[in-house]
Design a protein around this motif. Structure first.
Motif, PDB file in Angstrom:
ATOM      1  N   TRP A  36       0.849  -1.188   0.000  1.00 13.54           N
ATOM      2  CA  TRP A  36       0.000   0.000   0.000  1.00 13.54           C
ATOM      3  C   TRP A  36       0.883   1.236   0.000  1.00 13.54           C
ATOM      4  O   TRP A  36       1.832   1.346   0.783  1.00 13.54           O
ATOM      5  N   TYR A  37       0.540   2.153  -0.880  1.00 11.30           N
ATOM      6  CA  TYR A  37       1.172   3.465  -0.940  1.00 11.30           C
ATOM      7  C   TYR A  37       0.079   4.501  -0.721  1.00 11.30           C
ATOM      8  O   TYR A  37      -1.120   4.204  -0.869  1.00 11.30           O
ATOM      9  N   ARG A  38       0.487   5.695  -0.380  1.00 13.59           N
ATOM     10  CA  ARG A  38      -0.495   6.767  -0.258  1.00 13.59           C
ATOM     11  C   ARG A  38       0.087   8.071  -0.792  1.00 13.59           C
ATOM     12  O   ARG A  38       1.303   8.264  -0.789  1.00 13.59           O
ATOM     13  N   GLN A  39      -0.815   8.913  -1.232  1.00 10.01           N
ATOM     14  CA  GLN A  39      -0.411  10.220  -1.746  1.00 10.01           C
ATOM     15  C   GLN A  39      -1.384  11.271  -1.271  1.00 10.01           C
ATOM     16  O   GLN A  39      -2.576  11.211  -1.594  1.00 10.01           O
ATOM     17  N   ALA A  40      -0.864  12.194  -0.474  1.00 12.73           N
ATOM     18  CA  ALA A  40      -1.663  13.315   0.003  1.00 12.73           C
ATOM     19  C   ALA A  40      -1.503  14.474  -0.979  1.00 12.73           C
ATOM     20  O   ALA A  40      -0.526  14.541  -1.716  1.00 12.73           O
ATOM     21  N   PRO A  41      -2.459  15.396  -0.991  1.00  9.70           N
ATOM     22  CA  PRO A  41      -2.380  16.534  -1.905  1.00  9.70           C
ATOM     23  C   PRO A  41      -1.068  17.292  -1.749  1.00  9.70           C
ATOM     24  O   PRO A  41      -0.658  17.628  -0.637  1.00  9.70           O
ATOM     25  N   GLY A  42      -0.394  17.531  -2.868  1.00 13.11           N
ATOM     26  CA  GLY A  42       0.843  18.280  -2.849  1.00 13.11           C
ATOM     27  C   GLY A  42       2.054  17.508  -2.375  1.00 13.11           C
ATOM     28  O   GLY A  42       3.140  18.081  -2.240  1.00 13.11           O
ATOM     29  N   LYS A  43       1.891  16.217  -2.124  1.00 12.30           N
ATOM     30  CA  LYS A  43       3.005  15.412  -1.628  1.00 12.30           C
ATOM     31  C   LYS A  43       3.291  14.265  -2.580  1.00 12.30           C
ATOM     32  O   LYS A  43       2.454  13.874  -3.387  1.00 12.30           O
ATOM     33  N   GLN A  44       4.474  13.696  -2.429  1.00 11.92           N
ATOM     34  CA  GLN A  44       4.839  12.548  -3.244  1.00 11.92           C
ATOM     35  C   GLN A  44       4.190  11.287  -2.701  1.00 11.92           C
ATOM     36  O   GLN A  44       3.864  11.192  -1.509  1.00 11.92           O
ATOM     37  N   ARG A  45       4.024  10.329  -3.593  1.00 13.55           N
ATOM     38  CA  ARG A  45       3.504   9.042  -3.169  1.00 13.55           C
ATOM     39  C   ARG A  45       4.549   8.372  -2.277  1.00 13.55           C
ATOM     40  O   ARG A  45       5.747   8.379  -2.575  1.00 13.55           O
ATOM     41  N   GLU A  46       4.083   7.779  -1.184  1.00 17.00           N
ATOM     42  CA  GLU A  46       4.993   7.146  -0.243  1.00 17.00           C
ATOM     43  C   GLU A  46       4.514   5.740   0.122  1.00 17.00           C
ATOM     44  O   GLU A  46       3.309   5.473   0.131  1.00 17.00           O
ATOM     45  N   LEU A  47       5.468   4.885   0.433  1.00 20.56           N
ATOM     46  CA  LEU A  47       5.150   3.534   0.863  1.00 20.56           C
ATOM     47  C   LEU A  47       4.568   3.569   2.262  1.00 20.56           C
ATOM     48  O   LEU A  47       5.130   4.204   3.164  1.00 20.56           O
ATOM     49  N   VAL A  48       3.460   2.869   2.448  1.00 21.20           N
ATOM     50  CA  VAL A  48       2.849   2.736   3.760  1.00 21.20           C
ATOM     51  C   VAL A  48       3.233   1.392   4.375  1.00 21.20           C
ATOM     52  O   VAL A  48       3.698   1.326   5.510  1.00 21.20           O
ATOM     53  N   ALA A  49       3.002   0.329   3.625  1.00 15.22           N
ATOM     54  CA  ALA A  49       3.298  -1.008   4.124  1.00 15.22           C
ATOM     55  C   ALA A  49       3.385  -1.972   2.955  1.00 15.22           C
ATOM     56  O   ALA A  49       2.761  -1.752   1.917  1.00 15.22           O
ATOM     57  N   SER A  50       4.158  -3.040   3.150  1.00 11.20           N
ATOM     58  CA  SER A  50       4.263  -4.059   2.120  1.00 11.20           C
ATOM     59  C   SER A  50       4.330  -5.428   2.775  1.00 11.20           C
ATOM     60  O   SER A  50       4.677  -5.549   3.960  1.00 11.20           O
ATOM     61  N   ILE A  51       4.005  -6.447   1.980  1.00 16.78           N
ATOM     62  CA  ILE A  51       4.019  -7.808   2.487  1.00 16.78           C
ATOM     63  C   ILE A  51       4.434  -8.746   1.367  1.00 16.78           C
ATOM     64  O   ILE A  51       3.967  -8.609   0.224  1.00 16.78           O
ATOM     65  N   THR A  52       5.317  -9.692   1.678  1.00 18.02           N
ATOM     66  CA  THR A  52       5.766 -10.644   0.676  1.00 18.02           C
ATOM     67  C   THR A  52       4.820 -11.845   0.651  1.00 18.02           C
ATOM     68  O   THR A  52       3.924 -11.978   1.496  1.00 18.02           O
ATOM     69  N   SER A  53       5.045 -12.711  -0.307  1.00 20.02           N
ATOM     70  CA  SER A  53       4.194 -13.895  -0.428  1.00 20.02           C
ATOM     71  C   SER A  53       4.341 -14.819   0.780  1.00 20.02           C
ATOM     72  O   SER A  53       3.425 -15.577   1.098  1.00 20.02           O
ATOM     73  N   SER A  54       5.468 -14.732   1.468  1.00 26.74           N
ATOM     74  CA  SER A  54       5.687 -15.560   2.658  1.00 26.74           C
ATOM     75  C   SER A  54       5.211 -14.880   3.933  1.00 26.74           C
ATOM     76  O   SER A  54       5.276 -15.475   5.014  1.00 26.74           O
ATOM     77  N   GLY A  55       4.749 -13.630   3.813  1.00 30.11           N
ATOM     78  CA  GLY A  55       4.172 -12.950   4.961  1.00 30.11           C
ATOM     79  C   GLY A  55       5.083 -11.963   5.665  1.00 30.11           C
ATOM     80  O   GLY A  55       4.679 -11.370   6.673  1.00 30.11           O
ATOM     81  N   SER A  56       6.273 -11.751   5.161  1.00 33.84           N
ATOM     82  CA  SER A  56       7.150 -10.751   5.760  1.00 33.84           C
ATOM     83  C   SER A  56       6.611  -9.359   5.470  1.00 33.84           C
ATOM     84  O   SER A  56       6.200  -9.069   4.350  1.00 33.84           O
ATOM     85  N   THR A  57       6.608  -8.521   6.494  1.00 36.29           N
ATOM     86  CA  THR A  57       6.004  -7.201   6.359  1.00 36.29           C
ATOM     87  C   THR A  57       7.020  -6.085   6.595  1.00 36.29           C
ATOM     88  O   THR A  57       8.044  -6.273   7.247  1.00 36.29           O
ATOM     89  N   ASN A  58       6.666  -4.937   6.056  1.00 36.68           N
ATOM     90  CA  ASN A  58       7.485  -3.735   6.220  1.00 36.68           C
ATOM     91  C   ASN A  58       6.538  -2.552   6.339  1.00 36.68           C
ATOM     92  O   ASN A  58       5.536  -2.484   5.613  1.00 36.68           O
ATOM     93  N   TYR A  59       6.852  -1.631   7.262  1.00 36.51           N
ATOM     94  CA  TYR A  59       5.972  -0.494   7.503  1.00 36.51           C
ATOM     95  C   TYR A  59       6.759   0.812   7.508  1.00 36.51           C
ATOM     96  O   TYR A  59       7.907   0.870   7.941  1.00 36.51           O
ATOM     97  N   ALA A  60       6.090   1.858   7.080  1.00 33.99           N
ATOM     98  CA  ALA A  60       6.647   3.187   7.251  1.00 33.99           C
ATOM     99  C   ALA A  60       6.645   3.508   8.738  1.00 33.99           C
ATOM    100  O   ALA A  60       5.751   3.084   9.477  1.00 33.99           O
ATOM    101  N   ASP A  61       7.642   4.269   9.165  1.00 35.05           N
ATOM    102  CA  ASP A  61       7.734   4.603  10.592  1.00 35.05           C
ATOM    103  C   ASP A  61       6.468   5.302  11.088  1.00 35.05           C
ATOM    104  O   ASP A  61       6.052   5.115  12.233  1.00 35.05           O
ATOM    105  N   SER A  62       5.855   6.096  10.245  1.00 33.57           N
ATOM    106  CA  SER A  62       4.697   6.895  10.653  1.00 33.57           C
ATOM    107  C   SER A  62       3.466   6.050  10.958  1.00 33.57           C
ATOM    108  O   SER A  62       2.518   6.550  11.593  1.00 33.57           O
ATOM    109  N   VAL A  63       3.442   4.799  10.525  1.00 36.14           N
ATOM    110  CA  VAL A  63       2.253   3.965  10.751  1.00 36.14           C
ATOM    111  C   VAL A  63       2.540   2.750  11.617  1.00 36.14           C
ATOM    112  O   VAL A  63       1.603   1.995  11.948  1.00 36.14           O
ATOM    113  N   LYS A  64       3.775   2.546  11.990  1.00 36.57           N
ATOM    114  CA  LYS A  64       4.116   1.380  12.814  1.00 36.57           C
ATOM    115  C   LYS A  64       3.326   1.393  14.115  1.00 36.57           C
ATOM    116  O   LYS A  64       3.219   2.416  14.783  1.00 36.57           O
TER     117      LYS A  64
END
Length: 126
Positions: A36-64
């Protein structure tokens, strides 16, 4: 063709929760990472969170600690559970997938990470 369709965006109050979904469909051989990525008005698109097929996850610091990404491999669907929402979480949320597409059965496949959904609006009011 491959389609990613997001759903679940809404207007919620600060402190509330929301779950958004993204379903991938079409000529898919396999899906590696989804995110999942997100883009707020006037800002660049940023990564929010990702998950691999095996279930490994990664989060942006702002949403952890507030957001949880999960996926249903059988349904080619990824979810984002968002809790303790803040006004700064307001954005269009886009689903992304790294997958292998069957272009011509038995002849051509394409593996790439540029598959995107159309976006779903999440608005958090203060």
């Amino acid at each position: 063709q491959v389609q990613l369709v997001e759903s679940g965006g809404a207007l919620v109050q600060a402190g509330g929760s929301l779950r958004i979904s993204c379903a991938a469909s079409g000529s898919i051989f396999s899906i590696d990472a989804m995110g999942w990525y997100r883009q707020a008005p006037g800002k660049q698109r940023e990564l929010v969170a990702s998950i691999t097929s095996s279930g490994s996850t990664n989060y942006a610091d702002s949403v952890k600690g507030r957001f949880t990404i999960s996926r249903d491999n059988a349904e080619n669907t990824v979810y984002l559970q968002m809790n303790s929402l803040k006004p700064e979480d307001t954005a269009v949320y886009y689903c992304n997938a790294q997958l292998t597409e069957i272009r011509i059965p038995g002849v051509e496949m394409r593996t790439a990470s540029d598959y995107w959904g159309q976006g779903t609006q999440v608005t958090v009011s203060s």
